[in-house]
Design a protein around this motif. Sequence first.
Motif, PDB file in Angstrom:
ATOM      1  N   GLU A 127      10.823  11.131   5.281  1.00  0.00           N
ATOM      2  CA  GLU A 127       9.719  10.611   4.471  1.00  0.00           C
ATOM      3  C   GLU A 127       9.421   9.148   4.790  1.00  0.00           C
ATOM      4  N   VAL A 128      10.458   8.335   4.969  1.00  0.00           N
ATOM      5  CA  VAL A 128      10.233   6.925   5.313  1.00  0.00           C
ATOM      6  C   VAL A 128       9.512   6.834   6.657  1.00  0.00           C
ATOM      7  N   LYS A 129       9.934   7.628   7.627  1.00  0.00           N
ATOM      8  CA  LYS A 129       9.278   7.614   8.950  1.00  0.00           C
ATOM      9  C   LYS A 129       7.813   8.022   8.818  1.00  0.00           C
ATOM     10  N   GLU A 130       7.557   9.114   8.081  1.00  0.00           N
ATOM     11  CA  GLU A 130       6.179   9.604   7.920  1.00  0.00           C
ATOM     12  C   GLU A 130       5.299   8.597   7.194  1.00  0.00           C
ATOM     13  N   GLU A 131       5.847   7.932   6.179  1.00  0.00           N
ATOM     14  CA  GLU A 131       5.032   7.074   5.317  1.00  0.00           C
ATOM     15  C   GLU A 131       4.951   5.628   5.771  1.00  0.00           C
ATOM     16  N   THR A 132       5.911   5.173   6.586  1.00  0.00           N
ATOM     17  CA  THR A 132       5.928   3.751   6.963  1.00  0.00           C
ATOM     18  C   THR A 132       5.999   3.506   8.461  1.00  0.00           C
ATOM     19  N   GLY A 133       6.331   4.526   9.243  1.00  0.00           N
ATOM     20  CA  GLY A 133       6.504   4.352  10.678  1.00  0.00           C
ATOM     21  C   GLY A 133       7.869   3.819  11.078  1.00  0.00           C
TER      22      GLY A 133
ATOM     23  N   TRP B 140       1.999   0.603  -6.234  1.00  0.00           N
ATOM     24  CA  TRP B 140       2.981   0.324  -5.192  1.00  0.00           C
ATOM     25  C   TRP B 140       4.222   1.137  -5.518  1.00  0.00           C
ATOM     26  N   SER B 141       4.839   1.710  -4.493  1.00  0.00           N
ATOM     27  CA  SER B 141       5.957   2.611  -4.709  1.00  0.00           C
ATOM     28  C   SER B 141       6.943   2.533  -3.552  1.00  0.00           C
ATOM     29  N   LEU B 142       8.138   3.029  -3.799  1.00  0.00           N
ATOM     30  CA  LEU B 142       9.109   3.174  -2.726  1.00  0.00           C
ATOM     31  C   LEU B 142       8.696   4.334  -1.830  1.00  0.00           C
ATOM     32  N   PRO B 143       8.946   4.249  -0.542  1.00  0.00           N
ATOM     33  CA  PRO B 143       8.658   5.406   0.311  1.00  0.00           C
ATOM     34  C   PRO B 143       9.610   6.545  -0.033  1.00  0.00           C
ATOM     35  N   GLY B 144       9.086   7.752   0.014  1.00  0.00           N
ATOM     36  CA  GLY B 144       9.903   8.922  -0.283  1.00  0.00           C
ATOM     37  C   GLY B 144       9.030  10.114  -0.590  1.00  0.00           C
ATOM     38  N   GLY B 145       9.667  11.253  -0.834  1.00  0.00           N
ATOM     39  CA  GLY B 145       8.911  12.450  -1.138  1.00  0.00           C
ATOM     40  C   GLY B 145       9.800  13.667  -1.261  1.00  0.00           C
ATOM     41  N   ALA B 146       9.163  14.814  -1.316  1.00  0.00           N
ATOM     42  CA  ALA B 146       9.833  16.078  -1.598  1.00  0.00           C
ATOM     43  C   ALA B 146      10.650  16.579  -0.420  1.00  0.00           C
TER      44      ALA B 146
ATOM     45  N   THR C 250      16.251   0.580  11.379  1.00  0.00           N
ATOM     46  CA  THR C 250      16.906   0.623  12.679  1.00  0.00           C
ATOM     47  C   THR C 250      15.904   0.630  13.834  1.00  0.00           C
ATOM     48  N   GLY C 251      14.612   0.795  13.534  1.00  0.00           N
ATOM     49  CA  GLY C 251      13.600   0.836  14.592  1.00  0.00           C
ATOM     50  C   GLY C 251      12.256   1.241  14.039  1.00  0.00           C
ATOM     51  N   GLY C 252      11.332   1.532  14.946  1.00  0.00           N
ATOM     52  CA  GLY C 252       9.997   1.948  14.559  1.00  0.00           C
ATOM     53  C   GLY C 252       9.053   0.776  14.418  1.00  0.00           C
ATOM     54  N   THR C 253       7.818   1.086  14.077  1.00  0.00           N
ATOM     55  CA  THR C 253       6.772   0.087  13.886  1.00  0.00           C
ATOM     56  C   THR C 253       6.095   0.344  12.548  1.00  0.00           C
ATOM     57  N   LEU C 254       6.016  -0.682  11.723  1.00  0.00           N
ATOM     58  CA  LEU C 254       5.412  -0.564  10.398  1.00  0.00           C
ATOM     59  C   LEU C 254       3.962  -0.094  10.508  1.00  0.00           C
ATOM     60  N   ALA C 255       3.610   0.959   9.768  1.00  0.00           N
ATOM     61  CA  ALA C 255       2.262   1.531   9.816  1.00  0.00           C
ATOM     62  C   ALA C 255       1.968   2.261   8.515  1.00  0.00           C
ATOM     63  N   VAL C 256       0.687   2.327   8.151  1.00  0.00           N
ATOM     64  CA  VAL C 256       0.282   3.107   6.985  1.00  0.00           C
ATOM     65  C   VAL C 256       0.165   4.580   7.386  1.00  0.00           C
ATOM     66  N   SER C 257       0.180   5.440   6.378  1.00  0.00           N
ATOM     67  CA  SER C 257      -0.003   6.876   6.591  1.00  0.00           C
ATOM     68  C   SER C 257      -1.210   7.320   5.783  1.00  0.00           C
ATOM     69  N   ASP C 258      -1.476   8.622   5.783  1.00  0.00           N
ATOM     70  CA  ASP C 258      -2.586   9.118   4.960  1.00  0.00           C
ATOM     71  C   ASP C 258      -2.244   9.069   3.477  1.00  0.00           C
ATOM     72  N   GLU C 259      -0.988   8.763   3.130  1.00  0.00           N
ATOM     73  CA  GLU C 259      -0.575   8.657   1.733  1.00  0.00           C
ATOM     74  C   GLU C 259      -0.589   7.220   1.227  1.00  0.00           C
ATOM     75  N   SER C 260      -0.879   6.261   2.106  1.00  0.00           N
ATOM     76  CA  SER C 260      -0.820   4.860   1.693  1.00  0.00           C
ATOM     77  C   SER C 260      -1.985   4.071   2.259  1.00  0.00           C
ATOM     78  N   SER C 261      -2.399   3.054   1.494  1.00  0.00           N
ATOM     79  CA  SER C 261      -3.455   2.161   1.977  1.00  0.00           C
ATOM     80  C   SER C 261      -2.869   0.871   2.522  1.00  0.00           C
ATOM     81  N   GLU C 262      -1.597   0.609   2.180  1.00  0.00           N
ATOM     82  CA  GLU C 262      -0.924  -0.598   2.644  1.00  0.00           C
ATOM     83  C   GLU C 262       0.577  -0.368   2.572  1.00  0.00           C
ATOM     84  N   VAL C 263       1.301  -0.920   3.536  1.00  0.00           N
ATOM     85  CA  VAL C 263       2.761  -0.848   3.560  1.00  0.00           C
ATOM     86  C   VAL C 263       3.262  -2.218   3.986  1.00  0.00           C
TER      87      VAL C 263
END
Length: 157
Positions: free
Chosen positions: A65-71, A45-51, A110-123
């Motif tokens: 990165e947060v948008k890409e990884e969590t929606g 388990w990790s904080l969302p983020g990246g390069a 501030t918005g969006g919908t929680l979702a997994v990405s290809d980098e995560s199996s659960e968020v």
Amino acid sequence: MTGRRDYYHDPNAPTANSLVPAAAAIITDDHGRVLLQRRTDSGNWSLPGGAMDIGENLQQCAIREVKEETGLDIEITGLLGIYTDPAHVIAYADGEVRQEFTVTYRARVTGGTLAVSDESSEVRFIHPAEFDGIPIHDTVRLRLRHHAEGRDALHLG
């Protein structure tokens, strides 16, 4: 799980051959739970983020990165610290061995919908009382501890 292995104060760690600026975000909900993702490359388990990408600053990197990884869409609200411990290296399957260089921000949704990405199996948002029972790398635990302490001073190290 393949693709990534973290070493932390490990005498058998490979020597770093790259340094890449990265950003992560500590995002909490109204119940004090912290948004974490379960990484597909390590199972931790990790904080969302990246390069960081060319053409963006570190705050933009964290938001993207947060948008890409969590929606989720976020707003940066502060800075937790700068984490550059040379004793933390990340070895990738392609031979890159990266020394840690992560700026960790505080943020709110501030918005969006929680979702997994290809980098995560659960968020999901996880209560700090659960942290001891799930796999979290020591360097992420350090950031979570700094957050829980509510410290005014930034971590620089």
